[in-house]
Design a protein around this motif. Structure first.
Motif, PDB file in Angstrom:
ATOM      1  N   CYS A  37     -76.489 -95.122 -51.694  1.00 43.84           N
ATOM      2  CA  CYS A  37     -76.765 -96.427 -52.323  1.00 43.84           C
ATOM      3  C   CYS A  37     -75.441 -97.093 -52.704  1.00 43.84           C
ATOM      4  CB  CYS A  37     -77.604 -96.250 -53.579  1.00 43.84           C
ATOM      5  SG  CYS A  37     -79.119 -95.332 -53.376  1.00 43.84           S
ATOM      6  N   LYS A  68     -84.652-104.333 -57.826  1.00 44.38           N
ATOM      7  CA  LYS A  68     -84.055-104.663 -56.530  1.00 44.38           C
ATOM      8  C   LYS A  68     -83.953-103.424 -55.642  1.00 44.38           C
ATOM      9  CE  LYS A  68     -80.029-106.847 -54.471  1.00 44.38           C
ATOM     10  NZ  LYS A  68     -78.686-107.347 -54.659  1.00 44.38           N
ATOM     11  N   GLU A  72     -85.753-102.590 -51.954  1.00 41.67           N
ATOM     12  CA  GLU A  72     -84.948-102.278 -50.773  1.00 41.67           C
ATOM     13  C   GLU A  72     -85.214-100.886 -50.226  1.00 41.67           C
ATOM     14  OE1 GLU A  72     -80.858-102.880 -51.794  1.00 41.67           O
ATOM     15  OE2 GLU A  72     -81.148-105.016 -52.128  1.00 41.67           O
ATOM     16  N   HIS A  80     -85.313 -93.939 -43.697  1.00 40.69           N
ATOM     17  CA  HIS A  80     -85.527 -94.927 -44.758  1.00 40.69           C
ATOM     18  C   HIS A  80     -86.605 -94.390 -45.701  1.00 40.69           C
ATOM     19  CE1 HIS A  80     -85.371 -98.767 -46.713  1.00 40.69           C
ATOM     20  NE2 HIS A  80     -86.690 -98.728 -46.770  1.00 40.69           N
TER      21      HIS A  80
END
Length: 87
Positions: A37, A68, A72, A80
């Motif tokens: 991240c 946020k 994402e 993912h």
């Protein structure tokens, strides 16, 4: 591992996201998770493994940053992963 103060711990759930680990990823390292991240490196205040590494709570500096990041998701080892905002 980062430790939250008593006051921070009380409100941490309002700015935390949860990563659920499934069979796609064998094991997760908290340091590598933080490095996955990079846009949030200054925002992440703590990563806590739960249930023997089956999920991780990631606490950020603000509710906005947590929201946020939850939207994402993250990319960990080319997979993912969605995140769930804790409220």
């Amino acid at each position: 591992m980062m430790v939250l103060s008593k006051l921070e711990a009380h409100f941490a759930h309002q700015r935390s996201v949860r990563l659920i680990v499934d069979d796609n990823i064998e094991s997760i390292d908290a340091l590598k998770l933080e490095k996955s991240c990079p846009d949030y490196s200054g925002e992440i205040k703590g990563i806590v493994p739960l249930f023997g590494g089956k999920c991780f709570d990631i606490t950020l500096a603000s509710r906005e940053a947590a929201a946020k990041l939850a939207l994402e998701g993250i990319d960990y080892k080319q997979v993912h992963k969605p995140l769930r905002l804790l409220d």
